[in-house]
Design an enzyme around this catalytic site. Structure first.
Site, short mmCIF file in Angstrom:
data_model
loop_
_atom_site.label_atom_id
_atom_site.label_comp_id
_atom_site.label_asym_id
_atom_site.label_seq_id
_atom_site.Cartn_x
_atom_site.Cartn_y
_atom_site.Cartn_z
N HIS A 91 0.84 -1.20 0.00
CA HIS A 91 0.00 0.00 0.00
C HIS A 91 0.88 1.26 0.00
O HIS A 91 0.73 2.13 -0.86
CB HIS A 91 -0.91 -0.03 1.23
CG HIS A 91 -1.84 1.14 1.33
ND1 HIS A 91 -3.17 1.08 0.97
CD2 HIS A 91 -1.63 2.41 1.77
CE1 HIS A 91 -3.73 2.26 1.16
NE2 HIS A 91 -2.82 3.10 1.66
N GLU A 92 1.79 1.32 0.93
CA GLU A 92 2.65 2.52 1.04
C GLU A 92 3.57 2.62 -0.17
O GLU A 92 3.86 3.73 -0.65
CB GLU A 92 3.45 2.50 2.34
CG GLU A 92 2.61 2.49 3.63
CD GLU A 92 1.54 3.56 3.72
OE1 GLU A 92 1.73 4.67 3.14
OE2 GLU A 92 0.50 3.32 4.36
N HIS B 274 1.77 4.45 -2.85
CA HIS B 274 1.84 5.91 -2.64
C HIS B 274 3.22 6.42 -3.05
O HIS B 274 3.36 7.45 -3.70
CB HIS B 274 1.64 6.25 -1.16
CG HIS B 274 0.20 6.21 -0.69
ND1 HIS B 274 -0.78 6.98 -1.25
CD2 HIS B 274 -0.39 5.52 0.32
CE1 HIS B 274 -1.93 6.76 -0.61
NE2 HIS B 274 -1.73 5.87 0.35
N GLU C 198 -4.65 7.69 -3.17
CA GLU C 198 -5.11 6.43 -2.59
C GLU C 198 -5.35 5.39 -3.69
O GLU C 198 -5.19 4.19 -3.45
CB GLU C 198 -6.38 6.68 -1.77
CG GLU C 198 -6.79 5.55 -0.85
CD GLU C 198 -5.81 5.30 0.30
OE1 GLU C 198 -4.87 6.09 0.50
OE2 GLU C 198 -6.00 4.28 1.00
ZN ZN Z 1 -3.18 5.19 1.77
#
Ligand code: ZN
Length: 514
Positions: free
Chosen positions: A277-278, A281, A307
């Site tokens: 997830h990170e 980003h 996101e």
């Molecule tokens: Zn996030």
């Protein structure tokens, strides 16, 4: 590209704006470094002075954005209420920079400095009160803080201004140019589809996920995650992975993006999926094109678009069958005892288990957006003054029952679970759900142009996938607003359709075809 052409403005004002903007970016990155350090390596006794340091830096940034000097420069470049992008003679990229700075400048000027200070103090005290209230499961103790933060946020919204709905002003801070009515329409569509799908899955035979809660030594988790990061294109010389209590991503410069992880020795998902997830980003932050790197345009188009990139890598890639076809053998090698007798299919189904839960951050792909819809409805009612803070826990129960079919026994597992409202972050939550929707719509476009994503993942061909994202999305940074971006990439405005098609296909296959 045309956007990079030199402008025809006569007095060199764009050079001055670019220099001003560069210093602003440097100041923001300096502030970000203090924040990163605070969450990772700072000794605990330094907390008080760090808050003072951060407060000073944030004031400096605010003053520079709101300054008469910047206002004059932007006016000389032709920016005004009827021409937010400046003179038509400017190049495309210059117009994007002027529009970006003019927007920031106008917003900063509308909120009195004294209110900014009161909000910052209330948010900092609010987080302390929230932590204690959550620990003691005592919503009433948090009520005065939350009432204060809501009142200040409403005051802020009134200062910022709006044409349709007061909530528009708050939403606009996180999802620029997106209106409440638009979010409401998309969320209603989503709710109509998600509630029956979740019910259908609940009736089906359930999947096994017990093995995910076995022994997963942290060093081996880190080894696996590092290998995957390398494969998907995470540049080790431009980024770092460290540990923190709450995983996050932060950009510190043109070639410096930090991500953090938290491992749970007894639950595989916590570490691995949050790292993906990170990293999503982070890859976005590392993908800005040369002309905007190092400027304030080197930022996400919106939090929802940001996101979408994290959700893409976490879910559409990391929770896909193709991905595990490639990586499951490696995982089984690293954790042979824990995964004894668990085949690839069982593992794939396990990491995709759907189960209504009380806690948003633990939610699966099907029920996640329901947690967001609930928060959106409640904060909208609070901001409209049709719901009082005192009645919030009851309203939470009602919504939770209606949407998820379960209610929390303790407020700590319900209305007190998230920090956002305790920071005055009304208007933030919708961006999480919008991220899921954007990600699915972008993926459909990728597949229309290049074929099934799964087949790339299965072959470990991540370069064409990341390359497509960089070319179509990342490089633009904040130079293109979210709605323009989604239209230009997918040929249509955002709807819930692609996301629902994705969920139905994936979860009917897992749950309903036995
Ligand atoms: Zn996030």
């Amino acid at each position: 590209m045309a956007g990079a052409m030199a402008s025809t403005e006569p007095d060199g004002v764009m050079d001055k704006i670019r220099a001003y903007d560069r210093e602003l970016a440097l100041l923001k990155h300096g502030t970000a470094l203090l924040q990163w350090d605070q969450e990772t390596y700072m000794p605990s006794a330094a907390a008080e002075e760090r808050a003072e340091q951060l407060g000073l830096f944030e004031t400096l940034v605010h003053d520079r954005v709101a300054s008469d000097e910047l206002g004059d420069l932007l006016a000389r470049a032709g920016a005004g209420p009827d021409s937010p992008s400046g003179a038509e003679t400017l190049s495309g990229l210059e117009q994007a920079l002027v529009r970006h700075l003019y927007r920031e400048h106008a917003l900063a000027r509308r909120v009195p400095r004294e209110l900014v200070g009161r909000l910052a103090r209330a948010a900092s005290a609010g987080q302390v009160a929230w932590k204690a209230a959550r620990e003691h499961d005592d919503f009433e103790a948090f009520t005065p803080s939350l009432e204060g933060l809501l009142a200040l946020s409403i005051e802020r919204a009134e200062c910022l201004g709006y044409s349709e709905h007061r909530y528009d002003a708050l939403l606009d801070q996180y999802e620029p140019y997106t209106r409440t009515a638009e979010v409401r329409r998309v969320f209603e569509e989503l709710e109509r589809e998600l509630v029956p799908l979740a019910a259908e899955i609940a009736q089906a035979p359930q999947v096994d996920s017990a093995f995910l809660y076995g022994e997963y030594p942290e060093s081996r988790q880190a080894e696996f995650a590092t290998r995957v990061l390398e494969d998907i294109g995470w540049p080790a010389d431009r980024g770092r992975l460290d540990c923190s209590a709450h995983p996050f991503t932060i950009g510190l410069g043109r070639d410096d993006v930090r991500i953090t992880a938290r491992y749970d020795r007894n639950f595989f998902n916590t570490g691995f999926f949050s790292i993906l997830h990170e990293a999503g980003h982070g890859l976005y932050e590392l993908g800005f094109e040369e002309q905007i790197r190092g400027s304030t345009l080197a930022d996400g188009a919106s939090l929802g678009i940001h996101e979408s990139q994290s959700r893409f890598w976490e879910n559409l890639v990391g929770r896909s069958r193709g991905f595990w076809r490639r990586y499951y053998p490696r995982v089984r090698e690293l954790f042979p005892k824990t995964l004894e007798g668990v085949d690839e299919e069982r593992f794939y189904c396990g990491v995709n288990e759907v189960k209504p839960s009380l806690i948003r951050v633990e939610a699966d792909e099907v029920t996640y957006c329901l947690h967001i819809i609930m928060r959106f409805r409640l904060e909208l009612a609070l901001v409209e003054n049709s719901l009082t803070v005192k009645d919030l826990p009851d309203a939470w129960h009602e919504e939770s029952c209606r949407l998820l079919g379960i209610v929390p026994e303790r407020d700590a597992d319900g209305v007190l679970q998230d920090v956002h409202w305790a920071m005055g972050g009304f208007g933030y939550f919708p961006t999480y759900a919008l991220g899921n929707l954007y990600a699915a719509q972008f993926t459909e476009t990728f597949e229309r142009e290049h074929g099934a994503l799964e087949s790339y993942l299965e072959r470990g061909e991540f370069e064409p996938v990341l390359g497509w994202l960089q070319e179509r999305l990342h490089r633009h940074g904040a130079a293109k607003p979210a709605d323009e971006l989604v239209n230009s990439v997918t040929g249509a405005p955002l709807t819930a359709d692609a996301y629902m098609r994705y969920l139905r296909a994936k979860f009917r296959d897992i749950y309903l075809t036995a």
